[in-house]
Design a protein around this motif. Structure first.
Motif, PDB file in Angstrom:
ATOM      1  N   GLN A  47     -22.111  17.314  69.186  1.00  0.00           N
ATOM      2  CA  GLN A  47     -22.342  16.382  68.010  1.00  0.00           C
ATOM      3  C   GLN A  47     -22.337  14.924  67.964  1.00  0.00           C
ATOM      4  N   LEU A  48     -22.076  14.267  69.132  1.00  0.00           N
ATOM      5  CA  LEU A  48     -22.617  12.802  69.300  1.00  0.00           C
ATOM      6  C   LEU A  48     -23.697  13.305  69.035  1.00  0.00           C
ATOM      7  N   LYS A  49     -24.622  13.880  69.471  1.00  0.00           N
ATOM      8  CA  LYS A  49     -26.075  13.663  69.462  1.00  0.00           C
ATOM      9  C   LYS A  49     -26.758  14.552  68.376  1.00  0.00           C
ATOM     10  N   LYS A  50     -25.983  15.307  67.470  1.00  0.00           N
ATOM     11  CA  LYS A  50     -26.198  15.507  66.294  1.00  0.00           C
ATOM     12  C   LYS A  50     -26.162  14.711  64.967  1.00  0.00           C
ATOM     13  N   THR A  51     -25.615  12.954  65.268  1.00  0.00           N
ATOM     14  CA  THR A  51     -25.198  12.044  64.688  1.00  0.00           C
ATOM     15  C   THR A  51     -26.193  11.670  64.684  1.00  0.00           C
ATOM     16  N   HIS A  52     -26.108  10.369  62.788  1.00  0.00           N
ATOM     17  CA  HIS A  52     -27.708  10.391  62.288  1.00  0.00           C
ATOM     18  C   HIS A  52     -27.366   8.818  61.888  1.00  0.00           C
ATOM     19  N   SER A  53     -26.099   8.654  61.552  1.00  0.00           N
ATOM     20  CA  SER A  53     -25.652   6.821  60.516  1.00  0.00           C
ATOM     21  C   SER A  53     -24.153   6.559  61.247  1.00  0.00           C
ATOM     22  N   ILE A  54     -23.948   5.690  60.984  1.00  0.00           N
ATOM     23  CA  ILE A  54     -22.715   4.762  61.518  1.00  0.00           C
ATOM     24  C   ILE A  54     -21.619   5.544  60.908  1.00  0.00           C
ATOM     25  N   ARG A  55     -21.649   6.128  59.490  1.00  0.00           N
ATOM     26  CA  ARG A  55     -20.691   6.157  58.740  1.00  0.00           C
ATOM     27  C   ARG A  55     -20.274   7.406  59.315  1.00  0.00           C
ATOM     28  N   ASP A  56     -20.911   8.488  59.715  1.00  0.00           N
ATOM     29  CA  ASP A  56     -20.406  10.162  60.301  1.00  0.00           C
ATOM     30  C   ASP A  56     -20.212   9.446  61.754  1.00  0.00           C
ATOM     31  N   PHE A  57     -20.263   8.499  62.003  1.00  0.00           N
ATOM     32  CA  PHE A  57     -19.700   7.956  63.566  1.00  0.00           C
ATOM     33  C   PHE A  57     -18.316   7.342  63.612  1.00  0.00           C
ATOM     34  N   GLN A  58     -18.191   6.574  62.896  1.00  0.00           N
ATOM     35  CA  GLN A  58     -17.054   6.750  62.484  1.00  0.00           C
ATOM     36  C   GLN A  58     -16.194   7.113  61.707  1.00  0.00           C
ATOM     37  N   CYS A  59     -16.544   8.226  60.927  1.00  0.00           N
ATOM     38  CA  CYS A  59     -15.648   8.945  60.145  1.00  0.00           C
ATOM     39  C   CYS A  59     -15.173  10.265  60.933  1.00  0.00           C
ATOM     40  N   ASN A  60     -16.286  10.952  62.062  1.00  0.00           N
ATOM     41  CA  ASN A  60     -16.260  11.663  62.739  1.00  0.00           C
ATOM     42  C   ASN A  60     -16.033  11.233  64.337  1.00  0.00           C
ATOM     43  N   PHE A  61     -15.894  10.016  64.838  1.00  0.00           N
ATOM     44  CA  PHE A  61     -15.615  10.079  66.001  1.00  0.00           C
ATOM     45  C   PHE A  61     -14.408   9.327  66.230  1.00  0.00           C
ATOM     46  N   ILE A  62     -14.487   8.193  66.177  1.00  0.00           N
ATOM     47  CA  ILE A  62     -14.101   6.046  65.077  1.00  0.00           C
ATOM     48  C   ILE A  62     -12.680   6.679  64.735  1.00  0.00           C
ATOM     49  N   TYR A  63     -12.670   7.646  63.885  1.00  0.00           N
ATOM     50  CA  TYR A  63     -11.308   7.671  63.014  1.00  0.00           C
ATOM     51  C   TYR A  63     -10.488   8.417  64.188  1.00  0.00           C
ATOM     52  N   ASN A  64     -10.708   9.269  64.904  1.00  0.00           N
ATOM     53  CA  ASN A  64     -10.235  10.330  65.188  1.00  0.00           C
ATOM     54  C   ASN A  64      -9.179   9.799  66.245  1.00  0.00           C
ATOM     55  N   THR A  65     -10.139   8.350  66.829  1.00  0.00           N
ATOM     56  CA  THR A  65      -9.457   8.106  68.316  1.00  0.00           C
ATOM     57  C   THR A  65      -8.568   6.816  67.853  1.00  0.00           C
ATOM     58  N   ILE A  66      -8.367   6.182  66.675  1.00  0.00           N
ATOM     59  CA  ILE A  66      -7.207   5.366  65.864  1.00  0.00           C
ATOM     60  C   ILE A  66      -6.273   6.310  65.466  1.00  0.00           C
ATOM     61  N   GLN A  67      -6.796   7.163  65.045  1.00  0.00           N
ATOM     62  CA  GLN A  67      -5.789   8.029  64.869  1.00  0.00           C
ATOM     63  C   GLN A  67      -5.213   8.711  65.949  1.00  0.00           C
ATOM     64  N   LYS A  68      -5.688   8.859  66.747  1.00  0.00           N
ATOM     65  CA  LYS A  68      -4.580   9.519  68.406  1.00  0.00           C
ATOM     66  C   LYS A  68      -3.917   7.932  69.054  1.00  0.00           C
ATOM     67  N   VAL A  69      -5.070   6.890  68.792  1.00  0.00           N
ATOM     68  CA  VAL A  69      -4.661   5.489  69.288  1.00  0.00           C
ATOM     69  C   VAL A  69      -2.576   5.262  68.717  1.00  0.00           C
ATOM     70  N   LEU A  70      -2.693   5.503  66.730  1.00  0.00           N
ATOM     71  CA  LEU A  70      -1.460   5.026  66.045  1.00  0.00           C
ATOM     72  C   LEU A  70      -0.509   5.686  67.083  1.00  0.00           C
ATOM     73  N   GLU A  71      -0.692   7.207  67.139  1.00  0.00           N
ATOM     74  CA  GLU A  71      -0.247   8.857  67.239  1.00  0.00           C
ATOM     75  C   GLU A  71       0.574   8.372  69.153  1.00  0.00           C
ATOM     76  N   LYS A  72       0.027   7.849  69.544  1.00  0.00           N
ATOM     77  CA  LYS A  72       0.204   7.170  70.467  1.00  0.00           C
ATOM     78  C   LYS A  72       1.380   5.652  70.998  1.00  0.00           C
ATOM     79  N   SER A  73       1.226   4.924  70.390  1.00  0.00           N
ATOM     80  CA  SER A  73       1.308   3.422  71.001  1.00  0.00           C
ATOM     81  C   SER A  73       1.617   3.279  69.877  1.00  0.00           C
ATOM     82  N   SER A  74       1.690   3.710  68.241  1.00  0.00           N
ATOM     83  CA  SER A  74       2.655   3.069  67.522  1.00  0.00           C
ATOM     84  C   SER A  74       3.826   4.590  66.841  1.00  0.00           C
ATOM     85  N   GLU A  75       4.539   3.155  65.512  1.00  0.00           N
ATOM     86  CA  GLU A  75       5.530   4.526  64.903  1.00  0.00           C
ATOM     87  C   GLU A  75       4.767   3.900  63.627  1.00  0.00           C
TER      88      GLU A  75
END
Length: 378
Positions: A47-75
């Motif tokens: 999936q990474l290797k099919k990504t061609h824009s910053i927006r796609d990288f942020q929406c498909n990867f970074i957004y999900n990473t931050i959701q996981k960070v919030l789930e694990k380390s915040s209320e």
């Protein structure tokens, strides 16, 4: 456009090659395994290797990473004010700054969820010395603020940075995030450095600098964490400054602070955005007859909005009461919350260093002190 190459993030045309270059990096693997624990490595790599824009990288990867960070380390993360912003409009978000990476990343999560233009964000080049972090920053639309320059180099660098910020906002319709001062607030006092505004103003081609600031559409941002995940890490520098000593960072200190900020306990988080400063700038011009006074007044106006919109938590009131040996704000917290905070204080600071203890408590208490300047009853 080549004049911005030393500081700009990747263009979309460069994204795919950059992702191919880091897809097998152990830090990318660690990040993706954290974000998608049930997914085979080859799936996210493809999936990474099919990504061609910053927006796609942020929406498909970074957004999900931050959701996981919030789930694990915040209320949870709450927001206010975003509904007042216009879709497809760019804004200059001037923000208080508590955590190296999360402040701007969480703001972008909020902008994305409200269908608003996400930001290009300023980051000190000292934080991305490692090749992987530099690439990740450029993939995430960070632009570099160059540190450790001579006065002459600093002047040239500031002019370039200012021109780039103006270019993003006025030509690319790209919102920009920048901290209200260099470095993170470590003592709980959120104050705008007029020097930051002067730097931004270096990109102006307007006869009147305040007209330029109106064009940039400045929006003050307040972010607050119930628990600062890097609170104890901020103590050595605070103590050095209190003793008029020069603070020298340990090797890899910034990197360890980044990790602590991401995974450390935060409990609740709130981000509030103010209104676009418009009539306020008109008033500044009407009341001040020279550019320097106008800059000072604009810095104060940003401070006023940041502090008024700052969300206070039980930890802030508890610290204030402990520090001042009072129960003034006892109605703002539960005994269980106070016990939890005192345990954190004991575990992280102990009782054998009263100066460090006071610094730790002040970090949490100062937002209450500052809020009291605007409201008698909180």
């Amino acid at each position: 456009m080549q004049r911005f190459d030393a500081i700009r993030p990747f263009y979309d045309s460069e994204i795919n090659e950059a992702l191919h270059g880091v897809a097998n990096h152990p830090m990318m693997k660690a990040m993706m395994n954290f974000t998608f624990p049930e997914v085979e490595d080859q799936v996210w790599k493809d999936q990474l290797k099919k990504t061609h824009s910053i927006r796609d990288f942020q929406c498909n990867f970074i957004y999900n990473t931050i959701q996981k960070v919030l789930e694990k380390s915040s209320e949870g993360l709450t927001t206010s004010g975003f509904e007042k912003l216009e879709k497809n409009e760019s804004y200059l978000f001037i923000s208080n700054h508590r955590d190296i990476l999360l402040d701007t990343t969480l703001l972008n999560v909020c902008l994305f969820e409200h269908g608003l233009v996400m930001t290009a964000s300023a980051i000190g080049d000292n934080l991305v010395k490692k090749a992987f972090l530099n690439t990740l920053a450029k993939l995430n639309r960070n632009f570099l603020v160059l540190r450790g320059l001579t006065p002459r180099e600093m002047l040239q660098s500031s002019k370039l940075l200012a021109e780039y910020i103006g270019h993003l906002l006025l030509r690319e319709n790209r919102s920009v995030w920048i901290a209200q001062r260099e470095g993170r607030t470590k003592d709980g006092n959120d104050e705008t450095n007029p020097g930051v505004l002067k730097m931004i103003g270096m990109g102006s081609d307007e006869a009147n600098l305040m007209d330029y600031f109106k064009k940039l559409k400045i929006v003050p941002v307040s972010i607050s964490y119930e628990y600062d995940p890097t609170d104890v890490l901020k103590m050595p520098q605070l103590m050095a400054e209190a003793n008029n000593e020069v603070y020298i960072k340990e090797k890899n200190e910034d990197f360890m602070t980044i990790l602590s900020g991401i995974m450390g306990t935060k409990k609740r988080i709130h981000i509030s955005v103010g209104d676009v400063l418009d009539t306020e700038i008109d008033q500044i011009v009407a009341e001040n007859d020279n550019a320097n006074k106008q800059i000072q007044a604009l810095a104060q106006t940003i401070d006023d909005v940041v502090l008024k919109n700052y969300q206070l938590w039980p930890t802030n009131f508890i610290a204030y009461d402990i520090l001042n040996e009072t129960d003034r704000f006892a109605h703002k917290y539960k005994e269980s919350e106070k016990s939890l905070f005192e345990r954190r204080l004991e575990m992280r600071i102990g009782s054998d260093n009263p100066v460090t203890r006071q610094g730790f408590l002040s970090m949490y208490a100062n937002p209450v002190v500052n809020k009291l300047k605007y409201q008698d009853v909180i």
